[in-house]
Design an enzyme around this catalytic site. Structure first.
Site, mmCIF file in Angstrom:
data_model
loop_
_atom_site.group_PDB
_atom_site.id
_atom_site.type_symbol
_atom_site.label_atom_id
_atom_site.label_comp_id
_atom_site.label_asym_id
_atom_site.label_seq_id
_atom_site.Cartn_x
_atom_site.Cartn_y
_atom_site.Cartn_z
ATOM 1 N N LEU A 201 22.108 36.679 49.270
ATOM 2 C CA LEU A 201 23.521 36.985 48.559
ATOM 3 C C LEU A 201 24.221 37.622 48.441
ATOM 4 C CD1 LEU A 201 21.977 33.504 46.609
ATOM 5 C CD2 LEU A 201 23.604 33.038 48.309
ATOM 6 N N MET A 202 23.768 38.804 47.814
ATOM 7 C CA MET A 202 24.586 39.547 47.184
ATOM 8 C C MET A 202 24.766 41.007 48.574
ATOM 9 S SD MET A 202 22.004 41.223 44.204
ATOM 10 C CE MET A 202 22.871 42.128 43.366
ATOM 11 N N LYS A 281 26.357 35.926 36.270
ATOM 12 C CA LYS A 281 27.774 36.095 36.857
ATOM 13 C C LYS A 281 28.478 36.299 37.881
ATOM 14 C CE LYS A 281 31.312 39.999 37.568
ATOM 15 N NZ LYS A 281 31.692 41.807 36.840
ATOM 16 N N ASP A 286 35.216 41.324 43.899
ATOM 17 C CA ASP A 286 35.890 41.495 42.765
ATOM 18 C C ASP A 286 36.700 42.662 43.349
ATOM 19 O OD1 ASP A 286 36.870 42.136 40.474
ATOM 20 O OD2 ASP A 286 35.164 43.122 38.824
ATOM 21 N N LYS A 293 41.340 47.603 42.011
ATOM 22 C CA LYS A 293 40.439 48.626 42.361
ATOM 23 C C LYS A 293 40.783 49.688 42.835
ATOM 24 C CE LYS A 293 36.059 46.154 40.978
ATOM 25 N NZ LYS A 293 35.893 47.250 39.340
ATOM 26 N N ARG A 302 31.394 43.081 47.051
ATOM 27 C CA ARG A 302 30.706 41.605 47.452
ATOM 28 C C ARG A 302 29.471 41.143 46.515
ATOM 29 N NH1 ARG A 302 29.273 44.987 51.087
ATOM 30 N NH2 ARG A 302 27.053 46.010 51.706
ATOM 31 N N ASP A 304 29.220 40.810 43.155
ATOM 32 C CA ASP A 304 29.363 40.980 42.007
ATOM 33 C C ASP A 304 29.337 39.382 41.348
ATOM 34 O OD1 ASP A 304 30.787 42.274 39.389
ATOM 35 O OD2 ASP A 304 32.824 41.336 39.741
ATOM 36 N N ASP A 363 40.951 43.553 36.154
ATOM 37 C CA ASP A 363 39.044 43.945 36.456
ATOM 38 C C ASP A 363 37.679 44.234 35.455
ATOM 39 O OD1 ASP A 363 37.456 44.308 38.432
ATOM 40 O OD2 ASP A 363 38.304 46.834 37.792
ATOM 41 N N GLU A 365 36.553 41.119 34.152
ATOM 42 C CA GLU A 365 36.527 39.464 34.214
ATOM 43 C C GLU A 365 35.514 39.456 34.543
ATOM 44 O OE1 GLU A 365 35.986 42.062 37.197
ATOM 45 O OE2 GLU A 365 34.473 40.505 37.819
ATOM 46 N N ARG A 367 33.508 39.816 31.576
ATOM 47 C CA ARG A 367 32.914 38.921 30.413
ATOM 48 C C ARG A 367 33.941 37.409 30.457
ATOM 49 N NH1 ARG A 367 35.787 44.759 28.259
ATOM 50 N NH2 ARG A 367 34.058 45.049 30.339
HETATM 51 N N1 BES Z 1 32.695 44.435 39.048
HETATM 52 C C1 BES Z 1 33.106 44.846 37.721
HETATM 53 C C2 BES Z 1 31.687 46.475 37.563
HETATM 54 C C3 BES Z 1 30.993 46.952 38.472
HETATM 55 C C4 BES Z 1 31.485 48.502 39.210
HETATM 56 C C5 BES Z 1 29.793 46.679 38.753
HETATM 57 C C6 BES Z 1 30.575 49.270 39.496
HETATM 58 C C7 BES Z 1 28.878 47.267 39.485
HETATM 59 C C8 BES Z 1 29.272 48.636 39.739
HETATM 60 C C9 BES Z 1 33.090 45.032 36.632
HETATM 61 O O1 BES Z 1 34.194 43.895 37.318
HETATM 62 C C10 BES Z 1 34.827 46.046 36.142
HETATM 63 O O2 BES Z 1 35.402 45.857 37.579
HETATM 64 N N2 BES Z 1 34.632 46.486 35.617
HETATM 65 C C11 BES Z 1 35.370 47.318 34.489
HETATM 66 C C12 BES Z 1 35.489 47.093 33.160
HETATM 67 C C13 BES Z 1 36.793 47.962 32.508
HETATM 68 C C14 BES Z 1 38.402 47.705 33.522
HETATM 69 C C15 BES Z 1 36.821 48.048 31.544
HETATM 70 C C16 BES Z 1 34.379 49.009 34.799
HETATM 71 O O3 BES Z 1 33.483 48.957 34.348
HETATM 72 O O4 BES Z 1 35.601 49.888 34.921
HETATM 73 ZN ZN ZN Z 2 33.366 42.798 37.924
HETATM 74 ZN ZN ZN Z 3 35.956 43.828 37.916
#
Ligand code: BES
Ligand code: ZN
Ligand code: ZN
Length: 517
Positions: A201-202, A281, A286, A293, A302, A304, A363, A365, A367
Site C-alpha cells: 500500500l505504501m 493517517k 501529500d 512541498k 505517496r 503518507d 502541509d 495536514e 494532524r
Molecule cells: N507528511 C509530512 C511529514 C513527512 C515528511 C513524512 C517526510 C515523511 C517524510 C507532513 O504532512 C508534513 O509535511 N509535515 C510538515 C509539518 C510542518 C509544516 C509544521 C513537516 O514536517 O515539515
Molecule cells: Zn503529510
Molecule cells: Zn504535509
C-alpha cells in the site's frame, strides 16, 4: 579465461558429472528446491563454528561433507556472511549457509531488541534472497531455534514490489525445515505478510492507491472473515454529517473523494469488551497543498498513508491470527492537493469536537485529519487509542529510521508498546508530551489552536501536543512513523523501499493485550 580458472572449471564439471545427485530433472531451473541453513560463531574461538540442529542433521546425512566444505571454502562464517554450496544433497541442488552470530544472543538492554531474533531474521532473509537470485522457486528454511523469526526473515526478505514491472523476481515458496514448531512458523508468515501488505500500500503509486482503492484493498483482504469483521467505507456525506471540518479542509483541495475507513473486528469472546482503537493517517498523496512541498523527493509522499497502511495491515493480521480481542481501525483517507478549492494559509476550520484551528501551513495536514479521527475514536469508549502517522519531517531528524517515536499520556500503554517492539525488533522510543509544546500550538491569532507551532524547533513534539488537544482518553499513544517510513539499507531484512514499519509491533502489541484480562 586464465589457465587456472579453465582448469578449475573443468575440474568442477568433472565433479558434477560424477555426482550421483545431479539428475537431468533437477537441471530444470524453474522447479529447483533450495535450503537455507544457519551456523553460529563458536564461543571464544575465532575460526570455528557450530551448526544448528537442522544443519547438523543435513551434515550427518551427507557424511560430514557440509562441515568439511565450510572449513575449506573460507574463513568461519561471521554474522551476516553467507556461502552457497551446490550439489551437496540430492533433495537440494543449492544450499545457502548463513552466519547467525553467537548462539543465544538474547535481549540486548542497550539496543532495546532481541539480538538473537534480529540475527535470525537478517541471516535467513539474506539466504532466501541469494536463492531467489538463482531463480530457485522453493526454499526450505532452517528454523534456527525460532521458527517465527525465521519465517519473518524469509517473508520480509523475499518481498519485492514489482507489481508494475514487466520483468519480475522469481516467486519463491517457503517451507519450514528440520523443526516441528509449525505454529511459530505460521505465525511468523502472518506477521511478515502483514508488514508486506503495508509495504504494498505504501509503495504503490498515488494514482493507483487512491483513498477509494486503499479502502477497497482492505475490504477485499477482510472479505474472507466477514462473520467476525465489519467494513464501513464512509463517504463524503457521512464525513460532513460527522462535522469533521478539519478532515474535510484537507480533502477539499483534491478531485479524489475522501473515504473514512472504519473496520470493526470482534475477536473477543466477551462481546462487550472495550475495543482497542487503532487510528492511521491516510494521506494517499501529500503535495503540501498551497504550502507546496519542494519537488525533490516529493514522490515519497505517496507513502503518507503509512499510518493507515500499518494500522489496517495490523488489523488484517490480528483477524488472520484470530486474536481474542476487539479492535476498531479508523483511517481518514484523502489527498492533500493545491487547487482553487484548497485551504489557504490563515484559514480557520472547526474540528468535530468544536475546537477551531488556524491552518497556517497546509502541509501540516496530518494532524488535521487525525484530530477528527481521534474525536470519533472516543465515541467507542476505547480500552486504549493508538494512532500511527507519518506526521513530521522533524521525527526523521530526531531518531532517523532506528525507531518509531511514541508520545503517550500513559505509562501502562507505553510499557506494552515498548515490550512488543523488543520482540519484533521494530523498535519504539518514548518522546515527550510537555506543556512547553502545548503552549506553542495554542498560541493562535484567530482560533483555539494553530496547526503549526510558534517555534520551528521540536516539530515532532509540537505536532504531538496538537493531537493531544483532541484526546481525553487515559490511554493514548501517538506513533510518529515518518523516520521509519522507508528503508535504504538500515534494516538488513528489508529491501530498499517503503518499509511497512511498525506493523509487526502493532500486531505483537495487540496479541499481548489479547492475553490480558
Ligand atoms: N507528511 C509530512 C511529514 C513527512 C515528511 C513524512 C517526510 C515523511 C517524510 C507532513 O504532512 C508534513 O509535511 N509535515 C510538515 C509539518 C510542518 C509544516 C509544521 C513537516 O514536517 O515539515
Ligand atoms: Zn503529510
Ligand atoms: Zn504535509
Amino acid at each position: 579465461m586464465t589457465m587456472f580458472t579453465l582448469k578449475r572449471a573443468l575440474l568442477t564439471a568433472a565433479r558434477i558429472k560424477q555426482c550421483r545427485f545431479f539428475s537431468a530433472s533437477q537441471n530444470n531451473w524453474n522447479n529447483r528446491k533450495g535450503l537455507v541453513l544457519g551456523v553460529y560463531e563458536k564461543e571464544g574461538e575465532t575460526d570455528s563454528f557450530d551448526l544448528t540442529t537442522a544443519a547438523r542433521s543435513l551434515d550427518d546425512a551427507v557424511s560430514g561433507k557440509l562441515s568439511e566444505l565450510l572449513k575449506i571454502s573460507g574463513p568461519a562464517l561471521k554474522k551476516g556472511k553467507n556461502r552457497i554450496f551446490y550439489g551437496l544433497h540430492e533433495d537440494f541442488p543449492c544450499v545457502a549457509v548463513v552466519g547467525l552470530g553467537k548462539n543465544n544472543a538474547g535481549v540486548c538492554g542497550s539496543e532495546n531488541w532481541d539480538t538473537g531474533k534480529e540475527n535470525i531474521r537478517a541471516a535467513l532473509s539474506a539466504g532466501c534472497r541469494l536463492l531467489q537470485d538463482l531463480e530457485v522457486s522453493h526454499v526450505e528454511v532452517d528454523a534456527c531455534g525460532d521458527a517465527q523469526a525465521a519465517a519473518e526473515g524469509a517473508v520480509l526478505g523475499l518481498f519485492q514490489y514489482d507489481l508494475l514491472k514487466t520483468k519480475k523476481k522469481t516467486k519463491v515458496t517457503t517451507q519450514l525445515h528440520g523443526s516441528d514448531d509449525v505454529a511459530g512458523w505460521e505465525k511468523g508468515i502472518l506477521y511478515g505478510e502483514g508488514q508486506n501488505l503495508a509495504r504494498i500500500l505504501m509503495e504503490g503509486p498515488a494514482n493507483l492507491i487512491t483513498p477509494t482503492a486503499f479502502a477497497d484493498t482492505i475490504e477485499e483482504k477482510l472479505a474472507p472473515y466477514s462473520e467476525r469483521v465489519a467494513v464501513y467505507k464512509r463517504s463524503q456525506g457521512w464525513i460532513e454529517e460527522q462535522q469533521m471540518g478539519a478532515f474535510l479542509s484537507v480533502s477539499k483541495g483534491s478531485e479524489e473523494p475522501p473515504v473514512f475507513l472504519e473496520l470493526h473486528y470482534n475477536g473477543s469472546p466477551d462481546k462487550t469488551q472495550a475495543p482497542l482503537l487503532l487510528v492511521g493517517k491516510g494521506i494517499t498523496f501529500d503535495s503540501g497543498g498551497i504550502s507546496l512541498k519542494p519537488p525533490s523527493g516529493m514522490d515519497a509522499m505517496r507513502a503518507d498513508m503509512g499510518g493507515a497502511a500499518t494500522v489496517c495491515a495490523a488489523l488484517v493480521t490480528a483477524v488472520a491470527l484470530k486474536l481474542p480481542i476487539n479492535i476498531i481501525g479508523l483511517a481518514p483517507l484523502c489527498e492533500n492537493m493545491p487547487s482553487g478549492k484548497a485551504s489557504k494559509p490563515g484559514d480557520v476550520v472547526t474540528a468535530k469536537n468544536g475546537k477551531t484551528i488556524q491552518v497556517d501551513n497546509t502541509d501540516a495536514e496530518g494532524r488535521l485529519v487525525l484530530a477528527d479521527a481521534l474525536c470519533y475514536a472516543h465515541t467507542f469508549s476505547p480500552r486504549a487509542i493508538v494512532n500511527a502517522a507519518t506526521l513530521t519531517g522533524a521525527m526523521d531528524v530526531a531518531l532517523g529510521s532506528a525507531a518509531t517515536g511514541v508520545f503517550s499520556n500513559s505509562d501502562w500503554l507505553w510499557e506494552r508498546l515498548h515490550q512488543a517492539s523488543v520482540v519484533t525488533g521494530d523498535r519504539v522510543w518514548r518522546m515527550p508530551l510537555f506543556q512547553h509544546y502545548t503552549r506553542q500550538v495554542t498560541d493562535s491569532q484567530l482560533a483555539d489552536l494553530n496547526n503549526v507551532g510558534s517555534s520551528r524547533s521540536g516539530g515532532a513534539c509540537t505536532a504531538a501536543a496538537f493531537l493531544r488537544e483532541f484526546v481525553t482518553a487515559p490511554h493514548w499513544a501517538h506513533l510518529d512513523i515518518a523516520g521509519v517510513m522507508g528503508n535504504k539499507d538500515e534494516v538488513p531484512y528489508l529491501r530498499k523501499g517503503m518499509s511497512g514499519r511498525p506493523t509487526r509491533t502493532l500486531v505483537e502489541f495487540a496479541a499481548r493485550l489479547a492475553q490480558e484480562a
